[in-house]
Design a protein around this motif. Structure first.
Motif, PDB file in Angstrom:
ATOM      1  N   LEU A  40       0.833  -1.200   0.000  1.00 38.12           N
ATOM      2  CA  LEU A  40       0.000   0.000   0.000  1.00 38.12           C
ATOM      3  C   LEU A  40       0.871   1.254   0.000  1.00 38.12           C
ATOM      4  N   ALA A  41       1.897   1.261   0.840  1.00 41.31           N
ATOM      5  CA  ALA A  41       2.812   2.406   0.877  1.00 41.31           C
ATOM      6  C   ALA A  41       3.495   2.588  -0.473  1.00 41.31           C
ATOM      7  N   TRP A  42       3.899   1.483  -1.078  1.00 37.62           N
ATOM      8  CA  TRP A  42       4.561   1.527  -2.383  1.00 37.62           C
ATOM      9  C   TRP A  42       3.657   2.204  -3.420  1.00 37.62           C
ATOM     10  N   VAL A  43       2.418   1.727  -3.509  1.00 32.76           N
ATOM     11  CA  VAL A  43       1.475   2.250  -4.508  1.00 32.76           C
ATOM     12  C   VAL A  43       1.184   3.722  -4.253  1.00 32.76           C
ATOM     13  N   LEU A  44       0.894   4.071  -3.022  1.00 32.18           N
ATOM     14  CA  LEU A  44       0.578   5.467  -2.713  1.00 32.18           C
ATOM     15  C   LEU A  44       1.770   6.390  -2.942  1.00 32.18           C
ATOM     16  N   ALA A  45       2.966   5.921  -2.609  1.00 34.16           N
ATOM     17  CA  ALA A  45       4.167   6.737  -2.823  1.00 34.16           C
ATOM     18  C   ALA A  45       4.444   6.919  -4.316  1.00 34.16           C
ATOM     19  N   ARG A  46       4.167   5.895  -5.110  1.00 36.20           N
ATOM     20  CA  ARG A  46       4.346   6.018  -6.568  1.00 36.20           C
ATOM     21  C   ARG A  46       3.315   6.976  -7.158  1.00 36.20           C
ATOM     22  N   MET A  47       2.127   7.002  -6.582  1.00 38.44           N
ATOM     23  CA  MET A  47       1.083   7.906  -7.061  1.00 38.44           C
ATOM     24  C   MET A  47       1.359   9.358  -6.663  1.00 38.44           C
ATOM     25  N   GLU A  48       2.160   9.555  -5.632  1.00 35.12           N
ATOM     26  CA  GLU A  48       2.449  10.886  -5.115  1.00 35.12           C
ATOM     27  C   GLU A  48       3.957  11.129  -5.175  1.00 35.12           C
ATOM     28  N   PRO A  49       4.485  11.470  -6.366  1.00 35.09           N
ATOM     29  CA  PRO A  49       5.942  11.616  -6.524  1.00 35.09           C
ATOM     30  C   PRO A  49       6.463  12.973  -6.026  1.00 35.09           C
ATOM     31  N   THR A  50       6.075  13.310  -4.809  1.00 39.25           N
ATOM     32  CA  THR A  50       6.545  14.531  -4.162  1.00 39.25           C
ATOM     33  C   THR A  50       7.055  14.142  -2.778  1.00 39.25           C
ATOM     34  N   ARG A  51       7.386  15.144  -1.980  1.00 37.01           N
ATOM     35  CA  ARG A  51       7.828  14.830  -0.616  1.00 37.01           C
ATOM     36  C   ARG A  51       6.743  14.120   0.170  1.00 37.01           C
ATOM     37  N   TRP A  52       5.480  14.315  -0.231  1.00 37.52           N
ATOM     38  CA  TRP A  52       4.387  13.657   0.480  1.00 37.52           C
ATOM     39  C   TRP A  52       4.401  12.155   0.250  1.00 37.52           C
ATOM     40  N   GLY A  53       4.939  11.723  -0.852  1.00 39.45           N
ATOM     41  CA  GLY A  53       5.124  10.283  -1.070  1.00 39.45           C
ATOM     42  C   GLY A  53       6.089   9.713  -0.047  1.00 39.45           C
ATOM     43  N   SER A  54       7.152  10.447   0.213  1.00 44.03           N
ATOM     44  CA  SER A  54       8.104  10.017   1.245  1.00 44.03           C
ATOM     45  C   SER A  54       7.452  10.041   2.624  1.00 44.03           C
ATOM     46  N   ALA A  55       6.592  11.037   2.856  1.00 51.52           N
ATOM     47  CA  ALA A  55       5.882  11.111   4.136  1.00 51.52           C
ATOM     48  C   ALA A  55       4.941   9.918   4.303  1.00 51.52           C
ATOM     49  N   ILE A  56       4.323   9.479   3.212  1.00 51.31           N
ATOM     50  CA  ILE A  56       3.453   8.304   3.262  1.00 51.31           C
ATOM     51  C   ILE A  56       4.260   7.068   3.657  1.00 51.31           C
ATOM     52  N   VAL A  57       5.415   6.896   3.033  1.00 59.53           N
ATOM     53  CA  VAL A  57       6.276   5.753   3.364  1.00 59.53           C
ATOM     54  C   VAL A  57       6.667   5.815   4.842  1.00 59.53           C
TER      55      VAL A  57
END
Length: 133
Positions: free
Chosen positions: A93-110
């Motif tokens: 889930l973290a992988w998919v969401l981080a790929r969908m959000e290629p900004t610093r917020w993707g890193s925050a999701i991870v």
């Protein structure tokens, strides 16, 4: 007063694999936090860390299922299997969401998912070891 019975405290989800999963998850969370603070999108290290974390969680899940297949039973089966399914779904889930959000917020999701993962591992351990009556 009758004897107090307990579910086996020899838990298949309480050992080196669980410890490695927790430590790995916290390391990936720390790295993702550093990347997010630097305002960078998720990097390869985060995705590799998520993949390795998923492998360790799958091993933990297999150990639990083998124990159940061998006759051991968790103290709270419904909660245990709910936590187990949730646990193995978190890194993908973290992988998919981080790929969908290629900004610093993707890193925050991870980072957030990797901080939740150790809590779910501990809850998994607790639901195995609940006392029966």
């Amino acid at each position: 007063m009758g004897p107090v019975t307990s579910v086996s405290t020899d838990s298949p989800v309480d050992g080196i694999v669980a410890t490695v999963s927790i430590v790995l998850s916290l390391l990936v969370a720390a790295w993702a936090l550093v990347v997010a603070v630097r305002q960078r999108p998720p990097d390869r290290a985060q995705f590799v860390g998520l993949a390795v974390l998923e492998v360790s969680l799958l091993v933990l899940g297999v150990l639990a299922l083998v124990a159940v297949g061998g006759g051991d039973r968790p103290g709270e089966p419904g909660a245990f299997f709910g936590y187990l399914v949730t646990l193995v779904c978190l890194p993908p889930l973290a992988w998919v969401l981080a790929r969908m959000e290629p900004t610093r917020w993707g890193s925050a999701i991870v980072c957030a998912v990797c901080l939740v993962t150790p809590v779910v591992v501990v809850r998994l351990q607790q639901t195995w070891e609940v006392l029966g009556g």
